[in-house]
Write an enzyme that holds these catalytic residues in place. Sequence first.
Site, PDB file in Angstrom:
ATOM      1  N   GLY A  72      -3.830  -7.709   5.809  1.00 18.11           N
ATOM      2  CA  GLY A  72      -5.010  -7.633   7.295  1.00 18.11           C
ATOM      3  C   GLY A  72      -5.825  -6.556   7.157  1.00 18.11           C
ATOM      4  O   GLY A  72      -6.023  -5.608   6.339  1.00 18.11           O
ATOM      5  N   GLY A  73      -5.891  -5.160   8.158  1.00 18.12           N
ATOM      6  CA  GLY A  73      -5.971  -4.203   8.747  1.00 18.12           C
ATOM      7  C   GLY A  73      -5.155  -3.336   7.192  1.00 18.12           C
ATOM      8  O   GLY A  73      -5.976  -2.513   6.789  1.00 18.12           O
TER       9      GLY A  73
ATOM     10  N   GLY B  74     -33.383  -3.152 -20.741  1.00 17.46           N
ATOM     11  CA  GLY B  74     -32.980  -1.898 -19.558  1.00 17.46           C
ATOM     12  C   GLY B  74     -31.649  -0.989 -19.344  1.00 17.46           C
ATOM     13  O   GLY B  74     -31.232  -0.025 -18.839  1.00 17.46           O
ATOM     14  N   ALA B  75     -30.837  -1.458 -20.299  1.00 14.97           N
ATOM     15  CA  ALA B  75     -28.994  -1.130 -20.716  1.00 14.97           C
ATOM     16  C   ALA B  75     -28.930   0.746 -21.387  1.00 14.97           C
ATOM     17  O   ALA B  75     -28.892   1.442 -20.889  1.00 14.97           O
ATOM     18  CB  ALA B  75     -28.515  -2.110 -21.086  1.00 14.97           C
TER      19      ALA B  75
HETATM   20  C1  HXC Z   1       4.928  -7.740  13.808  1.00 18.74           C
HETATM   21  C2  HXC Z   1       5.807  -8.021  11.890  1.00 18.74           C
HETATM   22  C3  HXC Z   1       4.296  -8.400  11.221  1.00 18.74           C
HETATM   23  C4  HXC Z   1       3.133  -7.453  12.306  1.00 18.74           C
HETATM   24  C5  HXC Z   1       5.909  -8.458   9.659  1.00 18.74           C
HETATM   25  N1  HXC Z   1       6.695  -8.543  10.952  1.00 18.74           N
HETATM   26  N2  HXC Z   1       4.546  -8.564   9.855  1.00 18.74           N
HETATM   27  N3  HXC Z   1       6.121  -7.700  13.400  1.00 18.74           N
HETATM   28  N4  HXC Z   1       3.502  -7.777  13.816  1.00 18.74           N
HETATM   29  N5  HXC Z   1       1.833  -7.667  11.937  1.00 18.74           N
HETATM   30  C6  HXC Z   1       7.864  -8.494  10.694  1.00 18.74           C
HETATM   31  C7  HXC Z   1       8.614  -9.817  10.374  1.00 18.74           C
HETATM   32  O1  HXC Z   1       8.811 -10.479  12.061  1.00 18.74           O
HETATM   33  C8  HXC Z   1       9.844  -9.561   9.845  1.00 18.74           C
HETATM   34  O2  HXC Z   1      10.862  -9.124  11.141  1.00 18.74           O
HETATM   35  C9  HXC Z   1       9.768  -8.108   9.119  1.00 18.74           C
HETATM   36  O3  HXC Z   1       9.039  -8.178  10.183  1.00 18.74           O
HETATM   37  C10 HXC Z   1       8.962  -8.512   7.810  1.00 18.74           C
HETATM   38  O4  HXC Z   1       8.849  -9.366   7.487  1.00 18.74           O
HETATM   39  P1  HXC Z   1       9.145 -10.390   6.180  1.00 18.74           P
HETATM   40  O5  HXC Z   1       8.119 -11.518   7.043  1.00 18.74           O
HETATM   41  O6  HXC Z   1      10.545 -11.037   6.357  1.00 18.74           O
HETATM   42  O7  HXC Z   1       8.668 -10.476   5.415  1.00 18.74           O
HETATM   43  P2  HXC Z   1       8.450 -10.826   3.779  1.00 18.74           P
HETATM   44  O8  HXC Z   1       8.740 -11.861   4.206  1.00 18.74           O
HETATM   45  O9  HXC Z   1       8.344  -9.839   3.137  1.00 18.74           O
HETATM   46  O10 HXC Z   1       6.383 -11.290   4.263  1.00 18.74           O
HETATM   47  C11 HXC Z   1       6.004  -9.897   4.769  1.00 18.74           C
HETATM   48  C12 HXC Z   1       4.892  -9.952   5.302  1.00 18.74           C
HETATM   49  C13 HXC Z   1       4.582 -11.020   6.387  1.00 18.74           C
HETATM   50  C14 HXC Z   1       3.447 -10.878   3.846  1.00 18.74           C
HETATM   51  C15 HXC Z   1       3.239  -9.050   5.489  1.00 18.74           C
HETATM   52  O11 HXC Z   1       5.149 -10.616   7.260  1.00 18.74           O
HETATM   53  C16 HXC Z   1       3.160 -11.762   6.970  1.00 18.74           C
HETATM   54  O12 HXC Z   1       2.278 -12.724   6.451  1.00 18.74           O
HETATM   55  N6  HXC Z   1       3.018 -11.357   8.427  1.00 18.74           N
HETATM   56  C17 HXC Z   1       1.631 -11.329   9.122  1.00 18.74           C
HETATM   57  C18 HXC Z   1       0.721 -10.603   8.324  1.00 18.74           C
HETATM   58  C19 HXC Z   1      -0.208 -11.105   9.235  1.00 18.74           C
HETATM   59  O13 HXC Z   1      -0.846 -12.321   9.204  1.00 18.74           O
HETATM   60  N7  HXC Z   1      -0.297  -9.237  10.167  1.00 18.74           N
HETATM   61  C20 HXC Z   1      -1.771  -9.503  10.447  1.00 18.74           C
HETATM   62  C21 HXC Z   1      -3.184  -9.365  10.019  1.00 18.74           C
HETATM   63  S1  HXC Z   1      -4.400  -9.397  10.952  1.00 18.74           S
HETATM   64  P3  HXC Z   1      12.276  -9.441  10.920  1.00 18.74           P
HETATM   65  O14 HXC Z   1      12.474  -8.937  12.563  1.00 18.74           O
HETATM   66  O15 HXC Z   1      12.152 -10.588  11.458  1.00 18.74           O
HETATM   67  O16 HXC Z   1      13.062  -8.459  10.295  1.00 18.74           O
HETATM   68  C22 HXC Z   1      -5.009  -7.513  11.051  1.00 18.74           C
HETATM   69  C23 HXC Z   1      -6.450  -7.039  11.595  1.00 18.74           C
HETATM   70  C24 HXC Z   1      -6.889  -5.742  11.032  1.00 18.74           C
HETATM   71  O17 HXC Z   1      -4.072  -6.455  10.451  1.00 18.74           O
HETATM   72  C25 HXC Z   1      -8.424  -5.829  11.199  1.00 18.74           C
HETATM   73  C26 HXC Z   1      -9.145  -5.191  10.901  1.00 18.74           C
HETATM   74  C27 HXC Z   1      -9.380  -5.984  10.050  1.00 18.74           C
END
Ligand code: HXC
Length: 479
Positions: free
Chosen positions: A140-141, A375-376
């Site tokens: 994401g962000g 053109g290139a």
């Molecule tokens: C809170 C989060 C988190 C998040 C991960 N964690 N992402 N906590 N907010 N966004 C936490 C998990 O719950 C976990 O906690 C720990 O971090 C490690 O994550 P895992 O999933 O175990 O790690 P991994 O398998 O390596 O996977 C990493 C990951 C996955 C691919 C990043 O965590 C994931 O898909 N996270 C969500 C990504 C996402 O959709 N984010 C929001 C994007 S929207 P515990 O307690 O279990 O250790 C955004 C908006 C932007 O960013 C706006 C502007 C454009």
Amino acid sequence: MNKLNVRERIDVLLDKNTFVEVDKYVKHHCTNFGMENKRIAGDGVVCGYGKIDGRLVFVYGFDFAVLGGSLSSANAQKIVKVQEMALKVGAPIIGLNDSGGARIQEGIESLTGFAHIFRRNVMSSGVIPQISAIMGPCAGGSCYSPALTDFILMVQDESQMFITGPNVVKQVTNEECDKESLGGASVHGSISGVANFVCQNDEECLMTIRELLGFLPSNNMEDAPIKPATDELTRICHELDNVVPADPNQSYDIRNIIEPICDQQYFFEIQPSWAKNIVIGFGRMAGRTVGFVANQPQEKSGALDIDASEKAARFIRFCDCFNIPIVAIEDVTGFLPGIQQEHNGIIRHGAKLVYAFAEATVPKVTLITRKAYGGAYIAMNSKQLGADVNLAYPTAEIAVMGAKGAVSILYRKETPEQQAERVKEYEEKFANPTMAAEHGFIDDIIEPADTRHALIQALEMCRNKNQSNPPKKHGNIPL
Ligand code: HXC
């Protein structure tokens, strides 16, 4: 060296004992979903400043061990603070990203944090160099902020970038993928073009950032640091004598021309695995940074396609922002023809390259080694587009197209024998730099061995060039 933690990364990145941490006591204030029990001093990002090769830089590094490096509003506030300091004092900023994106428990507050970071990224663009290392999964962000910066480095097998992870992709599009196949370093280094560098491990990534910064000024008001040149400025490069093959249909590696002419014969290539038909990167000539943009005849005959145009245009604009002279090295058959290229918009993407060269006000020098067609020829930093010095090897061919193509259009009704005669006639007229030189579009015809000396003379002549474009809010580059 395996995956480092955030403090180890900062230690490797900065000169020894120079790191000054900022905001290590800041905590988040979220109380949703039991978050009041997860308040850690410093929260999930380590921020501060220090030095690289004795020069000030700012740094922020995400700590994946703290809630997946997710961005809380407190983390965002910390990052914005160093972004603003960096902009105020005119020093580069480096982000070490390892973050799951917006902290889900905080909702809009976390999203707001990203917006604040993005806005500082944009305001800093073209003022201070911004560099993003991707050192873990980034979603994401945590991808969009790096995408707004100047250079992205990824670590092989350890880092990924995607807007949404594999689970969401499966839900929305029913496509199966894992993190690596969706957005790993190989994907972004060679398919999407998002990453500029793919490094084998954390240490290589951090060392590459140090090296990259060595080529760059600290801000847009300064010149890049000068490395005293120990390499003779007039060095004759006989190794260039036979690089360009006598057979115009034979390819060669353009890096065999760039490397020998750089100080210490060292060329620092950027984005080597994406859009290989154009080569970009930094070298030094007479101790000063030069940005090279060169057609690569050994890939797609060096033809300019959508990706190559974008890659070069963005690099040219970076150089122009930061007062880095540009040397274009040209051997190009034209823009790449084809239905796919046309349907995907080679017209608007190719226009970016024309725009970028025409707009740049830094010293601009061109060397034509062989083909400069159509053109290139115009797009690749021609005199007519505003280049300062244009040089050509005796092997240069400056024409609308190659001899055979031209004859097949102009004399298609003639016999093969007659056509062969026409090809000879066309080659005599155009398969050389003479006509362009007679018009003054080529300033001089040089021998390959003299390339280094001739380019250094051209760059020295242009050093105090002071040109500006008409005042405007900003141009409207065809994005
Ligand atoms: C809170 C989060 C988190 C998040 C991960 N964690 N992402 N906590 N907010 N966004 C936490 C998990 O719950 C976990 O906690 C720990 O971090 C490690 O994550 P895992 O999933 O175990 O790690 P991994 O398998 O390596 O996977 C990493 C990951 C996955 C691919 C990043 O965590 C994931 O898909 N996270 C969500 C990504 C996402 O959709 N984010 C929001 C994007 S929207 P515990 O307690 O279990 O250790 C955004 C908006 C932007 O960013 C706006 C502007 C454009």
